[in-house]
Design an enzyme around this catalytic site. Structure first.
Site, PDB file in Angstrom:
ATOM      1  CD  GLU A  84       2.592 -10.826   0.495  1.00  0.00           C
ATOM      2  OE1 GLU A  84       3.607 -11.393   0.048  1.00  0.00           O
ATOM      3  OE2 GLU A  84       1.723 -10.299  -0.222  1.00  0.00           O
ATOM      4  N   GLY A 131      -5.442  10.853   6.009  1.00  0.00           N
ATOM      5  CA  GLY A 131      -6.420   9.808   6.275  1.00  0.00           C
ATOM      6  C   GLY A 131      -6.716   8.908   5.092  1.00  0.00           C
ATOM      7  CE1 TYR A 132      -8.104  11.880   1.113  1.00  0.00           C
ATOM      8  CE2 TYR A 132      -5.914  12.587   0.418  1.00  0.00           C
ATOM      9  CZ  TYR A 132      -7.256  12.861   0.616  1.00  0.00           C
ATOM     10  OH  TYR A 132      -7.747  14.094   0.330  1.00  0.00           O
ATOM     11  N   GLY A 133      -4.718   6.688   3.596  1.00  0.00           N
ATOM     12  CA  GLY A 133      -4.226   5.332   3.827  1.00  0.00           C
ATOM     13  C   GLY A 133      -5.171   4.532   4.703  1.00  0.00           C
ATOM     14  CD  GLN A 181       3.278   9.590   2.487  1.00  0.00           C
ATOM     15  OE1 GLN A 181       4.000  10.060   3.358  1.00  0.00           O
ATOM     16  NE2 GLN A 181       3.693   8.596   1.704  1.00  0.00           N
ATOM     17  NE  ARG A 182       3.436  13.163   8.360  1.00  0.00           N
ATOM     18  CZ  ARG A 182       3.722  12.551   9.511  1.00  0.00           C
ATOM     19  NH1 ARG A 182       2.790  12.471  10.446  1.00  0.00           N
ATOM     20  NH2 ARG A 182       4.922  12.041   9.712  1.00  0.00           N
ATOM     21  CB  ILE A 199      -0.951   0.002   1.227  1.00  0.00           C
ATOM     22  CG1 ILE A 199      -1.871   1.229   1.183  1.00  0.00           C
ATOM     23  CG2 ILE A 199      -0.178  -0.054   2.521  1.00  0.00           C
ATOM     24  CD1 ILE A 199      -2.940   1.196   2.256  1.00  0.00           C
ATOM     25  CB  SER A 213       7.416  -0.745   5.546  1.00  0.00           C
ATOM     26  OG  SER A 213       6.150  -0.101   5.464  1.00  0.00           O
TER      27      SER A 213
END
Length: 517
Positions: free
Chosen positions: A339, A316-318, A313-314, A306, A343
């Protein structure tokens, strides 16, 4: 490997030298992620004294003696485990009648391939990537199969599977490493002239070596959104499912671009067994990509890798993509888990998701009033607002473009089987009601659609497993038998709210009613 000290921001950092060029060295800071590797001026480098030159400090050398009795070989190693240059000893003559011994010890192809791969990917082959109107600093090595004569007129070419003698072709691990060796950017100079810059189309992810080709391509690129089908749409946000077997070139280019920001990804050219879920935000003329995740179509892992692009980034999309990956598993009747290995950024994101999911579940579980109890509407004070007050205009992009319909709650069937409401009368005629739940960790994991190990890890990390008491039933049954006495973990609503405040737990980013699967 040479170890030096780098003076940066008036602080000294220990680093390993990976490569050198005129006036600069490429270093990896000890104890940090590879994405922080960089070129530093040689003037900022101070090499520490060797142990032998320090006053009062004896030289630290280790000796390894071979077991051959006829001619012992002494090899001296330094502190880093490297062979000392002055420790060479005469090699015993090989037996004339033994051809294998004369040829030397056999080299393991797998180990040599791994060592060669690590050496090649030790540093980034592109310093920056121009993606749309963004110029992004890359984090890791990506095996773009580029040569100076390739990619004419902005077109990228799907290359055949690479073949390297001595490497097994059947394993995906070997395929990933041999794909890395194909990168044409290995010997590319990283100078001020822009040779370390890659140009990528933000619509189709085709890659080029110069801005002229990129500009010519973007003028005629007609793609308005990722290929495939919509599987989630809520206002401005859309998730597209793309089959790697049907859209090979697009998925290969997407994987190569993602590798610039994912260190542990290994497969790039073999995308047939992967499904890609691409998260986009709507613009007036097209959708632009914010991030994506992939998963293998046939196994139980709901996510292989992902990435949210650094400019987004930062926000909330992740978390939304992680929630969607678990929703896919829930609808297929499976227990979702990513999986491994994860990281450092991936572990942090997944820990936040696991904790938030458990906290939201415990909040509903330890609430006396039913979750569907109608609430008294609040007083509408809009009529009393001052005339000068103006309402902020909502944007059609990002989270402002989301719809405002309420998100459905969690599964209530699990709540009904685990809850027990107990009431005790008070002297003033009122009553005190508590919710008591007695269950196993497997019940909690099943109700939240998490793997048991993931739920236990998250509960331990957020501190909800520290309050342990002896189970009364086990103590009663275990008189005279110490083996039957067990521990019970107590989780109260106060503990849950303390964790929610510390971890800043919010409502779900994804709305289940908007899933189109």
């Amino acid at each position: 490997m040479t170890t030096v000290h780098i003076t940066k921001n008036n602080l000294s950092h220990e680093a390993h030298v990976l490569e050198e060029r005129a006036g600069e060295i490429y270093v990896h800071y000890v104890g940090t992620d590879k994405r922080l590797d960089e070129w530093v001026p040689a003037a900022a480098v101070t090499t520490p004294p060797t142990p032998a030159s320090r006053p009062g400090s004896p030289a630290r050398k280790r000796r390894r003696v071979s077991t051959r009795a006829e001619s012992p070989i002494v090899i001296e190693l330094d502190d880093d485990g490297e062979i000392m240059e002055d420790s060479a000893a005469p090699t015993p003559p090989a037996p004339a009648d033994d051809a294998a011994a004369a040829a030397g010890p056999a080299v393991d192809t797998e180990e040599f391939d791994i060592a060669h791969h690590r050496q090649i990917t030790a540093r980034r082959n592109f310093d920056k990537v121009n993606f749309g109107h963004w110029q992004i600093k890359t984090w890791y090595f990506s095996p773009y199969p580029l040569a100076e004569t390739e990619g004419g007129e902005g077109e990228s070419v799907a290359l055949p599977e690479p073949r390297i003698p001595g490497v097994a072709r059947a394993t995906g691990r070997s395929h990933g490493r041999t794909s890395d060796l194909l990168a044409g950017g290995l010997g590319r100079a990283h100078d001020a002239g822009g040779a370390g810059v890659l140009w990528v189309c933000d619509r189709c992810f085709k890659y080029m070596l110069d801005g002229t080709s990129w500009e010519a391509h973007t003028k005629r690129c007609t793609r308005k959104h990722p290929p495939g089908r919509k599987v989630y749409q809520r206002g401005a946000h859309t998730i597209w499912e793309v089959d790697g077997a049907k859209e090979k070139l697009y998925c290969q280019n997407l994987s190569l671009f993602g590798k610039l920001f994912i260190d542990i990804k290994t497969l790039f050219f073999d995308c047939d067994n992967f499904l890609f879920y691409i998260f986009t935000d709507a613009e007036p003329q097209r959708d632009h990509v914010l991030g994506f995740f992939s998963k293998v179509s046939y196994d139980d892992y709901n996510l292989a890798c992902i990435i949210v692009l650094p400019p987004y980034q930062r926000q909330g999309y992740g978390m939304l993509m992680i929630e969607f990956s678990y929703e896919i598993s829930r609808r297929s009747g499976r227990v979702g888990t990513p999986e491994r290995p994860l990281s450092d950024l991936g572990l942090r994101s997944y820990l936040a998701y696991w904790v938030s999911t458990l906290i939201r579940f415990f909040r509903r579980l330890l609430t006396v009033l039913p979750p569907d109890l109608p609430k008294i509407p609040a007083l509408d004070t809009s009529a009393f607002a001052p005339l000068s007050a103006t309402k902020r205009r909502r944007s059609a992009k990002g989270w402002d473009g989301e719809s405002t319909s309420p998100a459905p709650g969690d599964d209530t069937a699990a709540l009904a089987t685990l809850r027990r409401v107990e009431s005790a009368p008070n002297a003033d005629g009122s009553a005190t009601t508590h919710v008591v739940v007695r269950c196993a960790l497997a019940d909690v994991a099943r109700a939240t659609h998490l793997r048991v190990e993931d739920a236990a890890f998250a509960l331990n990390e957020c501190g909800l497993l520290i309050r342990r008491v002896k189970s009364e039933e086990d103590v009663g049954e275990g008189e005279g038998d110490e083996g039957s006495v067990g521990d019970m973990v107590v989780i109260s609503r106060e503990m849950v709210e303390a964790v929610a405040k510390k971890r800043v737990v919010k409502r779900m980013c994804m709305e289940r009613a908007r899933v189109l699967l």
